[in-house]
Design an enzyme around this catalytic site. Structure first.
Site, PDB file in Angstrom:
ATOM      1  N   HIS A 137       0.840  -1.207   0.000  1.00  0.00           N
ATOM      2  CA  HIS A 137       0.000   0.000   0.000  1.00  0.00           C
ATOM      3  C   HIS A 137       0.874   1.256   0.000  1.00  0.00           C
ATOM      4  O   HIS A 137       0.663   2.172  -0.807  1.00  0.00           O
ATOM      5  CB  HIS A 137      -0.906  -0.020   1.243  1.00  0.00           C
ATOM      6  CG  HIS A 137      -1.702   1.223   1.456  1.00  0.00           C
ATOM      7  ND1 HIS A 137      -3.064   1.269   1.284  1.00  0.00           N
ATOM      8  CD2 HIS A 137      -1.344   2.480   1.838  1.00  0.00           C
ATOM      9  CE1 HIS A 137      -3.503   2.484   1.542  1.00  0.00           C
ATOM     10  NE2 HIS A 137      -2.473   3.245   1.887  1.00  0.00           N
ATOM     11  N   GLU A 138       1.867   1.291   0.890  1.00  0.00           N
ATOM     12  CA  GLU A 138       2.733   2.473   0.975  1.00  0.00           C
ATOM     13  C   GLU A 138       3.671   2.565  -0.231  1.00  0.00           C
ATOM     14  O   GLU A 138       3.970   3.671  -0.704  1.00  0.00           O
ATOM     15  CB  GLU A 138       3.539   2.439   2.280  1.00  0.00           C
ATOM     16  CG  GLU A 138       2.692   2.525   3.547  1.00  0.00           C
ATOM     17  CD  GLU A 138       1.789   3.745   3.570  1.00  0.00           C
ATOM     18  OE1 GLU A 138       2.202   4.811   3.059  1.00  0.00           O
ATOM     19  OE2 GLU A 138       0.663   3.641   4.095  1.00  0.00           O
TER      20      GLU A 138
ATOM     21  N   HIS B 209       1.864   4.264  -2.995  1.00  0.00           N
ATOM     22  CA  HIS B 209       1.905   5.726  -2.842  1.00  0.00           C
ATOM     23  C   HIS B 209       3.247   6.277  -3.339  1.00  0.00           C
ATOM     24  O   HIS B 209       3.292   7.248  -4.103  1.00  0.00           O
ATOM     25  CB  HIS B 209       1.741   6.115  -1.376  1.00  0.00           C
ATOM     26  CG  HIS B 209       0.349   6.023  -0.854  1.00  0.00           C
ATOM     27  ND1 HIS B 209      -0.740   6.544  -1.518  1.00  0.00           N
ATOM     28  CD2 HIS B 209      -0.143   5.474   0.296  1.00  0.00           C
ATOM     29  CE1 HIS B 209      -1.833   6.321  -0.803  1.00  0.00           C
ATOM     30  NE2 HIS B 209      -1.499   5.678   0.296  1.00  0.00           N
TER      31      HIS B 209
END
Length: 225
Positions: free
Chosen positions: A37-38, A41
């Protein structure tokens, strides 16, 4: 029943296999899905022109670059939490407002995609296993992994600072209003955590997550039964 209460009930009832699968699937989300998820980003920001995350060692799926202690505990106890936010410098983005929304969208979208893969694996294992306890346990592992990913996706899409949804929403808000709201992000997050602890926020999130889980399960359920 809250996630924590459910874990306690499993131990009291002696259902250690289900408890172990629950813990392992949560660890999988924390140490694998959260970092992805990170990373999503960081990668989106990098492609949009901002190398801040890369320079700080966040353009990686190494979990120890992304873990947040409180956010990790929240995932274990509530099924909802967060990792260490990826730093993004809007001034370095090619199109700040649009790109910031895209960078924010990347994280929860990765959770949705991982949930989709986990759901398909669950149905495949159930079809292959035909009641085998090992296959059933693996299927339950991927069901729980999908469930937590869906919960994280829904949670992060909420238009509440500092969650991803607020940054996506910023694309349509005037800068003056958006930055005024963001100046209270710490206090707003404390309020969110209180609502999670009391269950007032987990119920609507769980309802939305259940609806989304049913939607992504339609095709594999039709194929594998």
């Amino acid at each position: 029943m809250s996630r924590f209460s459910y874990m306690i009930s499993l131990v009291r009832e002696g259902d250690y296999l289900t408890f172990a699968v629950l813990i392992l699937s949560t660890c999988f989300v924390v140490f694998c899905c959260g970092p992805i998820h990170e990373f999503a980003h960081a990668y989106a920001a990098y492609k949009c022109g901002d190398d801040t995350a890369k320079m700080q060692g966040r353009l990686t799926i190494n979990p120890f670059a992304h873990l947040d202690f409180i956010g990790t505990l929240m995932i274990f106890f509530f099924g909802i939490g967060y990792a260490k936010p990826v730093p993004v410098n809007p001034a370095r983005l090619k199109h700040p407002r649009r790109d910031m929304a895209l960078v924010s969208l990347a994280g929860p979208t990765s959770n949705l995609l991982m949930a989709l893969v986990a759901v398909w694996l669950r149905y495949i294992l159930l079809a292959i296993g035909q009641g085998n306890i090992i296959f059933n346990s693996l299927a339950y592992f991927f069901y729980l992994a999908a469930e937590i990913n869906i919960m994280l996706c829904v949670f992060n899409f909420l238009p509440i600072p500092p969650l991803d949804g607020s940054k996506i929403f910023s694309a349509i808000l005037p800068d003056k209003i958006y930055f005024k709201i963001m100046s209270y992000d710490r206090y707003i997050m404390i309020g969110v955590m209180i609502l999670l602890f009391t269950g007032l926020l987990t119920r609507p999130i769980s309802w939305l997550a259940d609806l989304l889980m049913r939607l992504i399960s339609i095709i594999p359920a039709l194929i594998f039964g």
